[in-house]
Motif scaffolding. Structure first.
Motif, PDB file in Angstrom:
ATOM      1  N   VAL A  37      61.761  57.346 -18.847  1.00 10.09           N
ATOM      2  CA  VAL A  37      60.980  56.947 -20.018  1.00 10.09           C
ATOM      3  C   VAL A  37      61.784  57.162 -21.295  1.00 10.09           C
ATOM      4  O   VAL A  37      61.789  56.317 -22.202  1.00 10.09           O
ATOM      5  N   ALA A  38      62.497  58.291 -21.370  1.00 11.30           N
ATOM      6  CA  ALA A  38      63.305  58.579 -22.561  1.00 11.30           C
ATOM      7  C   ALA A  38      64.449  57.577 -22.702  1.00 11.30           C
ATOM      8  O   ALA A  38      64.730  57.083 -23.802  1.00 11.30           O
ATOM      9  N   LEU A  39      65.120  57.273 -21.587  1.00 15.14           N
ATOM     10  CA  LEU A  39      66.238  56.325 -21.643  1.00 15.14           C
ATOM     11  C   LEU A  39      65.773  54.929 -22.041  1.00 15.14           C
ATOM     12  O   LEU A  39      66.431  54.239 -22.828  1.00 15.14           O
ATOM     13  N   ARG A  40      64.631  54.515 -21.522  1.00 16.32           N
ATOM     14  CA  ARG A  40      64.127  53.181 -21.858  1.00 16.32           C
ATOM     15  C   ARG A  40      63.610  53.127 -23.297  1.00 16.32           C
ATOM     16  O   ARG A  40      63.689  52.078 -23.946  1.00 16.32           O
ATOM     17  N   ALA A  41      63.065  54.231 -23.783  1.00 13.65           N
ATOM     18  CA  ALA A  41      62.570  54.242 -25.158  1.00 13.65           C
ATOM     19  C   ALA A  41      63.689  53.944 -26.152  1.00 13.65           C
ATOM     20  O   ALA A  41      63.454  53.322 -27.196  1.00 13.65           O
ATOM     21  N   ALA A  42      64.908  54.370 -25.835  1.00 10.23           N
ATOM     22  CA  ALA A  42      66.047  54.093 -26.711  1.00 10.23           C
ATOM     23  C   ALA A  42      66.852  52.890 -26.238  1.00 10.23           C
ATOM     24  O   ALA A  42      67.426  52.160 -27.063  1.00 10.23           O
ATOM     25  N   GLY A  43      66.920  52.660 -24.924  1.00 13.46           N
ATOM     26  CA  GLY A  43      67.780  51.616 -24.383  1.00 13.46           C
ATOM     27  C   GLY A  43      67.238  50.213 -24.536  1.00 13.46           C
ATOM     28  O   GLY A  43      67.993  49.268 -24.800  1.00 13.46           O
ATOM     29  N   VAL A  44      65.926  50.033 -24.378  1.00 16.87           N
ATOM     30  CA  VAL A  44      65.351  48.688 -24.465  1.00 16.87           C
ATOM     31  C   VAL A  44      65.483  48.104 -25.868  1.00 16.87           C
ATOM     32  O   VAL A  44      65.925  46.953 -26.027  1.00 16.87           O
ATOM     33  N   ARG A  48      67.766  44.712 -26.808  1.00 18.79           N
ATOM     34  CA  ARG A  48      67.235  43.543 -27.509  1.00 18.79           C
ATOM     35  C   ARG A  48      68.034  43.239 -28.767  1.00 18.79           C
ATOM     36  O   ARG A  48      68.260  42.070 -29.108  1.00 18.79           O
ATOM     37  N   ARG A  49      68.453  44.289 -29.451  1.00 22.78           N
ATOM     38  CA  ARG A  49      69.240  44.066 -30.669  1.00 22.78           C
ATOM     39  C   ARG A  49      70.607  43.473 -30.347  1.00 22.78           C
ATOM     40  O   ARG A  49      71.125  42.638 -31.110  1.00 22.78           O
ATOM     41  N   GLY A  57      71.253  48.197 -21.743  1.00 20.46           N
ATOM     42  CA  GLY A  57      70.884  49.082 -22.839  1.00 20.46           C
ATOM     43  C   GLY A  57      70.640  50.502 -22.364  1.00 20.46           C
ATOM     44  O   GLY A  57      71.051  51.467 -23.010  1.00 20.46           O
ATOM     45  N   VAL A  58      69.980  50.641 -21.202  1.00 18.77           N
ATOM     46  CA  VAL A  58      69.750  51.968 -20.635  1.00 18.77           C
ATOM     47  C   VAL A  58      71.072  52.635 -20.272  1.00 18.77           C
ATOM     48  O   VAL A  58      71.273  53.834 -20.528  1.00 18.77           O
ATOM     49  N   MET A  59      71.986  51.876 -19.680  1.00 19.92           N
ATOM     50  CA  MET A  59      73.289  52.441 -19.316  1.00 19.92           C
ATOM     51  C   MET A  59      74.066  52.883 -20.546  1.00 19.92           C
ATOM     52  O   MET A  59      74.704  53.943 -20.545  1.00 19.92           O
ATOM     53  N   ILE A  60      74.017  52.079 -21.615  1.00 19.74           N
ATOM     54  CA  ILE A  60      74.742  52.440 -22.842  1.00 19.74           C
ATOM     55  C   ILE A  60      74.172  53.722 -23.439  1.00 19.74           C
ATOM     56  O   ILE A  60      74.921  54.619 -23.852  1.00 19.74           O
ATOM     57  N   VAL A  61      72.848  53.831 -23.486  1.00 22.67           N
ATOM     58  CA  VAL A  61      72.224  55.040 -24.042  1.00 22.67           C
ATOM     59  C   VAL A  61      72.574  56.258 -23.200  1.00 22.67           C
ATOM     60  O   VAL A  61      72.888  57.336 -23.728  1.00 22.67           O
ATOM     61  N   ALA A  62      72.548  56.104 -21.866  1.00 28.96           N
ATOM     62  CA  ALA A  62      72.902  57.225 -20.994  1.00 28.96           C
ATOM     63  C   ALA A  62      74.354  57.648 -21.215  1.00 28.96           C
ATOM     64  O   ALA A  62      74.666  58.847 -21.274  1.00 28.96           O
ATOM     65  N   LEU A  63      75.250  56.659 -21.363  1.00 29.02           N
ATOM     66  CA  LEU A  63      76.662  56.979 -21.585  1.00 29.02           C
ATOM     67  C   LEU A  63      76.862  57.659 -22.934  1.00 29.02           C
ATOM     68  O   LEU A  63      77.598  58.657 -23.037  1.00 29.02           O
ATOM     69  N   LEU A  64      76.200  57.164 -23.968  1.00 29.19           N
ATOM     70  CA  LEU A  64      76.322  57.792 -25.287  1.00 29.19           C
ATOM     71  C   LEU A  64      75.777  59.216 -25.273  1.00 29.19           C
ATOM     72  O   LEU A  64      76.342  60.119 -25.902  1.00 29.19           O
ATOM     73  N   ALA A  65      74.678  59.431 -24.538  1.00 29.57           N
ATOM     74  CA  ALA A  65      74.112  60.778 -24.454  1.00 29.57           C
ATOM     75  C   ALA A  65      75.075  61.729 -23.748  1.00 29.57           C
ATOM     76  O   ALA A  65      75.267  62.873 -24.182  1.00 29.57           O
ATOM     77  N   GLY A 188      51.678  57.473 -22.848  1.00 28.07           N
ATOM     78  CA  GLY A 188      51.446  58.869 -23.205  1.00 28.07           C
ATOM     79  C   GLY A 188      52.704  59.710 -23.129  1.00 28.07           C
ATOM     80  O   GLY A 188      52.944  60.557 -23.994  1.00 28.07           O
ATOM     81  N   LEU A 189      53.535  59.471 -22.120  1.00 24.56           N
ATOM     82  CA  LEU A 189      54.773  60.231 -21.992  1.00 24.56           C
ATOM     83  C   LEU A 189      55.752  59.891 -23.107  1.00 24.56           C
ATOM     84  O   LEU A 189      56.455  60.772 -23.606  1.00 24.56           O
ATOM     85  N   ARG A 190      55.818  58.610 -23.502  1.00 22.69           N
ATOM     86  CA  ARG A 190      56.712  58.240 -24.604  1.00 22.69           C
ATOM     87  C   ARG A 190      56.303  58.933 -25.896  1.00 22.69           C
ATOM     88  O   ARG A 190      57.150  59.474 -26.615  1.00 22.69           O
ATOM     89  N   GLY A 191      55.004  58.917 -26.202  1.00 21.95           N
ATOM     90  CA  GLY A 191      54.563  59.581 -27.416  1.00 21.95           C
ATOM     91  C   GLY A 191      54.785  61.076 -27.378  1.00 21.95           C
ATOM     92  O   GLY A 191      55.243  61.678 -28.353  1.00 21.95           O
ATOM     93  N   TRP A 192      54.476  61.690 -26.227  1.00 20.78           N
ATOM     94  CA  TRP A 192      54.671  63.139 -26.110  1.00 20.78           C
ATOM     95  C   TRP A 192      56.151  63.489 -26.209  1.00 20.78           C
ATOM     96  O   TRP A 192      56.528  64.454 -26.897  1.00 20.78           O
ATOM     97  N   LEU A 193      56.999  62.720 -25.531  1.00 19.39           N
ATOM     98  CA  LEU A 193      58.429  63.020 -25.526  1.00 19.39           C
ATOM     99  C   LEU A 193      59.037  62.844 -26.904  1.00 19.39           C
ATOM    100  O   LEU A 193      59.865  63.658 -27.341  1.00 19.39           O
ATOM    101  N   LEU A 194      58.629  61.806 -27.608  1.00 17.34           N
ATOM    102  CA  LEU A 194      59.144  61.590 -28.961  1.00 17.34           C
ATOM    103  C   LEU A 194      58.765  62.754 -29.871  1.00 17.34           C
ATOM    104  O   LEU A 194      59.593  63.263 -30.635  1.00 17.34           O
ATOM    105  N   GLY A 195      57.514  63.174 -29.771  1.00 13.76           N
ATOM    106  CA  GLY A 195      57.085  64.305 -30.586  1.00 13.76           C
ATOM    107  C   GLY A 195      57.824  65.582 -30.257  1.00 13.76           C
ATOM    108  O   GLY A 195      58.200  66.345 -31.149  1.00 13.76           O
ATOM    109  N   GLN A 196      58.056  65.822 -28.963  1.00  8.04           N
ATOM    110  CA  GLN A 196      58.756  67.039 -28.560  1.00  8.04           C
ATOM    111  C   GLN A 196      60.215  67.027 -28.988  1.00  8.04           C
ATOM    112  O   GLN A 196      60.746  68.041 -29.447  1.00  8.04           O
TER     113      GLN A 196
END
Length: 343
Positions: A37-44, A48-49, A57-65, A188-196
């Motif tokens: 969920v965290a990877l897709r929240a940033a990767g998707v 698109r951009r 996009g998910v792979m790029i975010v994982a590699l950058l992390a 719900g997990l995306r909102g909770w994870l972003l807040g945390q």
């Protein structure tokens, strides 16, 4: 109707059987889903951009992390290692000072005797056993971390494949409700994870600046510990404050009230102002439910259960709301008309 109920009971029974036989497996799988969920929240949005497929996009975010984590470890390892050694050396003296403060309480003599330098020297056999247990625990933890990373990468790259597999276990009449439930849990997990994540970053920076201004040693290490413990709401900030209070007490007891005030201010600003603003579109977990989930999972599943209790509670409440309250207690036609579910 009986066919739908049978498929639902079979699916729930299978999950309950796995939870009974291998609860750690479910926790690891859930941790992988949370990472996905965290990877897709940033990767998707990134894909698109850049006009790329979502999995790229998910792979790029994982590699950058991974690169960011590697750089932090590379540049900060020496400092953190030195601070950790200082903390280890200071711990016996801090505990002895604590025992002196508690000398009038029952058991103070036992604490003073066992926290002395002579009493804290382990035997060779004990040291060997501790070392072996530490190596085994470290290898097991690294294996679990690797498994969570792989699960998060695979699920995050193509969640539709696993979603179809999960929905295939239900009868066709239950699949729209099952899909709505999965959507609500992911939201719900995306909102909770972003807040945390936002709260952890604020806690780390705020705590470091405060401890540095107060002159408390090991400010960077203590701030990192506070940020990590901040992943566990309510219980985590309390656990994160304990090392800082002990270190401050060992250096200058007059710093203790200021350190307590610093952590109190950090927790209140993060928990009552900033995090609710970030999570305003997500369903907040009631404090009593969260504490109960942490007690339940902590008792049966240890530290990993406490660590994942909050996101599990958030996902469970979303699932109960959509699948039980809106799908059974209330009229499904009314909830669909009101937009409470999105089949």
């Amino acid at each position: 109707m009986r066919h739908e109920q049978a498929t639902l009971l079979i699916a729930l029974g299978a999950v309950a059987l796995v939870a009974w036989l291998a609860p750690d497996v479910l926790l690891i799988v859930f941790a992988g889903c949370l990472l996905a969920v965290a990877l897709r929240a940033a990767g998707v949005p990134l894909a698109r951009r850049l006009h790329l497929a979502e999995h790229w996009g998910v792979m790029i975010v994982a590699l950058l992390a991974l690169v960011a984590i590697g750089l932090v470890l590379w540049f900060g390892f020496a400092t953190l290692a030195g601070q950790a050694r200082e903390f280890t050396q200071a711990a016996p003296r801090v505990l002895r000072d604590l025992a002196e403060l508690l000398r009038d309480l029952p058991g103070a003599e036992w604490l003073k005797r066992n926290l002395s330098p002579e009493g804290m020297q382990p035997s060779a056999q004990t040291a060997a056993n501790v070392a072996l247990a530490g190596v085994g625990g470290t290898l097991g933890a690294l294996g679990n971390v690797l498994l969570v990373l792989l699960l998060g990468l695979y699920i995050g790259s193509d969640p539709t494949l696993y979603r179809r597999g999960a929905l295939a276990l239900l009868s066709p009449g239950l699949r729209p409700r099952g899909e709505a439930t999965l959507n609500a849990m992911a939201h719900g997990l995306r909102g909770w994870l972003l807040g945390q994540m936002f709260g952890m970053t604020f806690t780390g920076v705020f705590t470091f600046l405060g401890l540095w201004a107060l002159g408390v040693p090991l400010a960077a290490l203590l701030a990192i510990l506070s940020a990590i413990f901040g992943f566990m709401p309510y219980i985590g900030p309390v656990l994160g404050a304990v090392p800082a209070i002990l270190i401050a007490a060992s250096q200058d007891p007059s710093l203790v009230p200021w350190v307590v005030a610093l952590y109190f201010a950090s927790q209140n600003i993060e928990g009552n102002v900033l995090t609710p603003m970030v999570q305003k579109q997500a369903s907040d977990v009631p404090p009593a439910v969260l504490l109960g989930a942490q007690a339940l999972f902590g008792t049966g599943l240890g530290f990993l259960g406490i660590l994942l209790a909050a996101p599990i509670a958030a996902a469970a409440l979303a699932a109960i709301r959509v699948s039980y309250v809106e799908g059974w207690v209330e009229d499904p036609a009314d909830t669909t008309r009101k937009g409470l579910i999105r089949p």
